[in-house]
Design a protein around this motif. Structure first.
Motif, PDB file in Angstrom:
ATOM      1  N   PHE A  87      30.005  41.307  32.051  1.00 58.17           N
ATOM      2  CA  PHE A  87      30.049  41.250  33.452  1.00 58.17           C
ATOM      3  C   PHE A  87      29.473  42.565  34.512  1.00 58.17           C
ATOM      4  O   PHE A  87      29.049  42.654  35.743  1.00 58.17           O
ATOM      5  CB  PHE A  87      32.120  41.714  33.922  1.00 58.17           C
ATOM      6  CG  PHE A  87      32.140  40.967  35.256  1.00 58.17           C
ATOM      7  CD1 PHE A  87      31.884  40.629  35.746  1.00 58.17           C
ATOM      8  CD2 PHE A  87      32.827  42.284  35.907  1.00 58.17           C
ATOM      9  CE1 PHE A  87      32.809  40.083  37.649  1.00 58.17           C
ATOM     10  CE2 PHE A  87      33.960  42.206  37.071  1.00 58.17           C
ATOM     11  CZ  PHE A  87      33.567  41.316  37.510  1.00 58.17           C
ATOM     12  N   LYS A  88      29.347  43.940  33.156  1.00 60.10           N
ATOM     13  CA  LYS A  88      28.763  44.892  34.761  1.00 60.10           C
ATOM     14  C   LYS A  88      27.225  44.028  34.357  1.00 60.10           C
ATOM     15  O   LYS A  88      27.009  45.046  35.584  1.00 60.10           O
ATOM     16  CB  LYS A  88      28.664  45.826  33.618  1.00 60.10           C
ATOM     17  CG  LYS A  88      30.764  47.019  33.625  1.00 60.10           C
ATOM     18  CD  LYS A  88      30.692  47.723  32.390  1.00 60.10           C
ATOM     19  CE  LYS A  88      31.951  47.791  32.944  1.00 60.10           C
ATOM     20  NZ  LYS A  88      32.747  48.562  33.622  1.00 60.10           N
TER      21      LYS A  88
ATOM     22  N   LYS B 231      39.081  34.667  35.491  1.00 60.45           N
ATOM     23  CA  LYS B 231      40.299  35.610  35.683  1.00 60.45           C
ATOM     24  C   LYS B 231      39.934  36.194  36.895  1.00 60.45           C
ATOM     25  O   LYS B 231      41.075  36.378  38.359  1.00 60.45           O
ATOM     26  CB  LYS B 231      40.490  36.890  34.951  1.00 60.45           C
ATOM     27  CG  LYS B 231      41.450  35.810  34.167  1.00 60.45           C
ATOM     28  CD  LYS B 231      41.703  36.391  32.881  1.00 60.45           C
ATOM     29  CE  LYS B 231      42.567  35.782  31.534  1.00 60.45           C
ATOM     30  NZ  LYS B 231      42.782  37.231  30.339  1.00 60.45           N
ATOM     31  N   LYS B 232      38.678  36.316  37.107  1.00 57.74           N
ATOM     32  CA  LYS B 232      38.348  37.424  38.134  1.00 57.74           C
ATOM     33  C   LYS B 232      37.204  36.280  39.360  1.00 57.74           C
ATOM     34  O   LYS B 232      36.291  36.068  40.664  1.00 57.74           O
ATOM     35  CB  LYS B 232      37.004  37.742  38.031  1.00 57.74           C
ATOM     36  CG  LYS B 232      37.258  39.128  36.518  1.00 57.74           C
ATOM     37  CD  LYS B 232      36.109  39.474  36.426  1.00 57.74           C
ATOM     38  CE  LYS B 232      36.091  41.155  35.861  1.00 57.74           C
ATOM     39  NZ  LYS B 232      37.396  42.006  36.421  1.00 57.74           N
ATOM     40  N   ASN B 233      37.682  34.252  38.959  1.00 57.43           N
ATOM     41  CA  ASN B 233      37.624  33.492  40.369  1.00 57.43           C
ATOM     42  C   ASN B 233      36.250  33.522  40.713  1.00 57.43           C
ATOM     43  O   ASN B 233      35.725  32.958  41.815  1.00 57.43           O
ATOM     44  CB  ASN B 233      38.510  34.057  41.883  1.00 57.43           C
ATOM     45  CG  ASN B 233      39.522  34.524  41.338  1.00 57.43           C
ATOM     46  OD1 ASN B 233      40.462  33.490  40.954  1.00 57.43           O
ATOM     47  ND2 ASN B 233      40.343  35.508  42.532  1.00 57.43           N
ATOM     48  N   TYR B 234      35.646  33.542  39.928  1.00 55.36           N
ATOM     49  CA  TYR B 234      33.918  33.079  39.468  1.00 55.36           C
ATOM     50  C   TYR B 234      34.303  31.420  39.367  1.00 55.36           C
ATOM     51  O   TYR B 234      34.456  30.976  38.549  1.00 55.36           O
ATOM     52  CB  TYR B 234      33.408  34.345  38.828  1.00 55.36           C
ATOM     53  CG  TYR B 234      32.559  34.660  38.962  1.00 55.36           C
ATOM     54  CD1 TYR B 234      31.429  35.194  39.707  1.00 55.36           C
ATOM     55  CD2 TYR B 234      33.279  36.198  39.457  1.00 55.36           C
ATOM     56  CE1 TYR B 234      31.044  36.729  39.640  1.00 55.36           C
ATOM     57  CE2 TYR B 234      32.817  37.351  39.266  1.00 55.36           C
ATOM     58  CZ  TYR B 234      32.033  37.536  39.866  1.00 55.36           C
ATOM     59  OH  TYR B 234      31.271  38.616  40.434  1.00 55.36           O
TER      60      TYR B 234
ATOM     61  N   TYR C 191      37.391  34.581  30.318  1.00 56.23           N
ATOM     62  CA  TYR C 191      37.119  35.918  31.159  1.00 56.23           C
ATOM     63  C   TYR C 191      36.385  35.731  33.255  1.00 56.23           C
ATOM     64  O   TYR C 191      37.250  36.490  34.126  1.00 56.23           O
ATOM     65  CB  TYR C 191      35.720  37.318  30.965  1.00 56.23           C
ATOM     66  CG  TYR C 191      36.034  38.476  31.069  1.00 56.23           C
ATOM     67  CD1 TYR C 191      36.345  39.803  30.555  1.00 56.23           C
ATOM     68  CD2 TYR C 191      34.897  39.054  32.339  1.00 56.23           C
ATOM     69  CE1 TYR C 191      36.442  41.371  31.263  1.00 56.23           C
ATOM     70  CE2 TYR C 191      34.882  39.848  32.628  1.00 56.23           C
ATOM     71  CZ  TYR C 191      35.890  40.919  32.634  1.00 56.23           C
ATOM     72  OH  TYR C 191      35.729  42.356  32.940  1.00 56.23           O
ATOM     73  N   LEU C 192      35.823  35.089  33.549  1.00 56.53           N
ATOM     74  CA  LEU C 192      34.713  34.955  34.611  1.00 56.53           C
ATOM     75  C   LEU C 192      36.076  34.487  35.645  1.00 56.53           C
ATOM     76  O   LEU C 192      36.426  34.530  36.235  1.00 56.53           O
ATOM     77  CB  LEU C 192      33.879  34.551  35.190  1.00 56.53           C
ATOM     78  CG  LEU C 192      32.671  35.175  33.993  1.00 56.53           C
ATOM     79  CD1 LEU C 192      31.811  34.235  33.872  1.00 56.53           C
ATOM     80  CD2 LEU C 192      32.432  36.456  35.077  1.00 56.53           C
TER      81      LEU C 192
ATOM     82  N   ASP D  45      33.438  42.656  28.809  1.00 55.44           N
ATOM     83  CA  ASP D  45      33.474  43.668  30.334  1.00 55.44           C
ATOM     84  C   ASP D  45      31.748  43.801  30.179  1.00 55.44           C
ATOM     85  O   ASP D  45      31.332  43.992  31.460  1.00 55.44           O
ATOM     86  CB  ASP D  45      34.169  44.327  29.777  1.00 55.44           C
ATOM     87  CG  ASP D  45      34.550  45.156  30.781  1.00 55.44           C
ATOM     88  OD1 ASP D  45      35.089  45.190  31.627  1.00 55.44           O
ATOM     89  OD2 ASP D  45      34.056  46.619  30.575  1.00 55.44           O
TER      90      ASP D  45
END
Length: 345
Positions: A208-209, A22-25, A19-20, A205
């Motif tokens: 992440f929030k 995909k968000k470039n972390y 998940y992370l 999700d």
């Protein structure tokens, strides 16, 4: 921002890693197990280590901004392993994180902290009464988190319902195996109770929030679960229907079955532990209103969606794990004597 995921080789761990990414972390994991995911292995920093050992924790935390703490010893482990991992490991991680000025520490707890409540839905303010070593250790780990929260750290605590999705096996592999081989599936009691589940993507999700929203909002405790669910019988029947063998959920008399499972557990002949069989015939659902309001949490998957998403993955990947068994969520649990019970269904 660089994120450390404890227990990164586990079911939740790999899902939050993907998940992370995909968000470039930038991500790093620490786990005592190998990180054997070829699709992302080259994109992740890997520390093979134990969260109960200071030098391993120090190495894992160097340069880290946020910790997502998923590591835990599951209920099939010994009481000693569960307590040392959940309580001692959490305290060591929090202490080292505070020393290194980690900005946030997202702790993954469990709705097991509520035990077997006398009302539903369950709210975050309801009493805590864990069943067995796992539930008790999760309560104590939360208390450690609250100590560090009072000391000035931002420590969001999430209490997820049982979460499933692609790659989740463990106890759910029992249902999937019986469905795939064309058997009816037994259920403790009539199955008319409502038992909330959670898709792992919705849990990611929520995590992440807690990483990105205002500290004053997230520095709190939140229930996380599916919004849409029916009775346990209806939700599980959806898997049997998809399997296409015309099989049904079969309700069994509650008290005799529970006494039998207690006996089999003592003899180590059944993979089902107290938390599973003592709660399976009861309502079990939490209020997610607080997360909806404060975190803008909007779960995408119902119980049925989550069960079927997982079952489809099970069918597609059966050859890769059909000969494996263990005590974590990534492999099927040994069915023990329950495997022979299939002939009656």
């Amino acid at each position: 921002m660089k994120v450390l995921i404890t227990g990164g080789s586990g079911f939740l761990g790999i899902n939050i890693v993907r998940y992370l990414l995909k968000k470039n972390y930038d991500t790093r994991i620490i786990d005592i197990q190998d990180f054997d995911y070829p699709d992302v292995k080259e994109k992740v920093e890997i520390v093979i280590g134990d969260i109960r050992i200071s030098r391993d924790v120090e190495k894992a935390l160097n340069g880290i901004d946020i910790v997502v703490h998923t590591a835990a010893a599951l209920p099939l482990y010994s009481k000693e392993e569960i307590f040392s991992t959940e309580i001692d490991g959490t305290r060591l991680l929090l202490h080292a994180s505070k020393e290194k000025n980690v900005s946030r520490f997202v702790h993954i707890s469990s709705t097991a902290v509520y035990g077997i409540p006398d009302h539903h839905p369950i709210f975050e303010t309801d009493k805590l009464d864990g069943v067995g070593p796992y539930g008790q250790a999760k309560i104590e780990a939360e208390r450690v988190c609250e100590e560090f929260r009072r000391a000035g750290m931002c420590v969001p605590i999430l209490r997820p319902k049982s979460f499933i999705g692609p790659e989740r096996l463990g106890v759910f592999a029992l249902l999937y195996d019986w469905a795939q081989t064309g058997h009816n599936f037994p259920m403790i009691g009539k199955g008319n109770n409502r038992y909330q589940l959670l898709d792992v993507e919705d849990l990611c999700d929520a995590i992440f929030k807690c990483m990105i929203l205002d500290e004053r909002v997230v520095n709190d405790t939140f229930n996380i679960g599916a919004k849409d669910f029916t009775t346990m019988k209806e939700d599980y029947q959806s898997v049997l229907d998809y399997a296409g063998h015309g099989k049904k959920i079969i309700g069994l008399p509650e008290k005799p079955i529970i006494w039998t499972l207690r006996f089999l557990e003592k003899l180590k002949l059944s993979p089902l532990y107290k938390w599973v069989y003592e709660t399976a015939s009861r309502d079990s659902f939490v209020s997610i209103e607080k997360a909806e309001k404060l975190l803008n949490y909007k779960p995408k998957y119902s119980n049925k969606d989550a069960l079927l998403r997982n079952y489809k993955w099970y069918l597609e990947n059966l050859e890769s794990f059909k000969d494996l068994t263990g005590v974590n969520h990534r492999v099927p649990w040994k069915q023990g004597i329950l495997k022979f019970a299939k002939v009656f269904f």
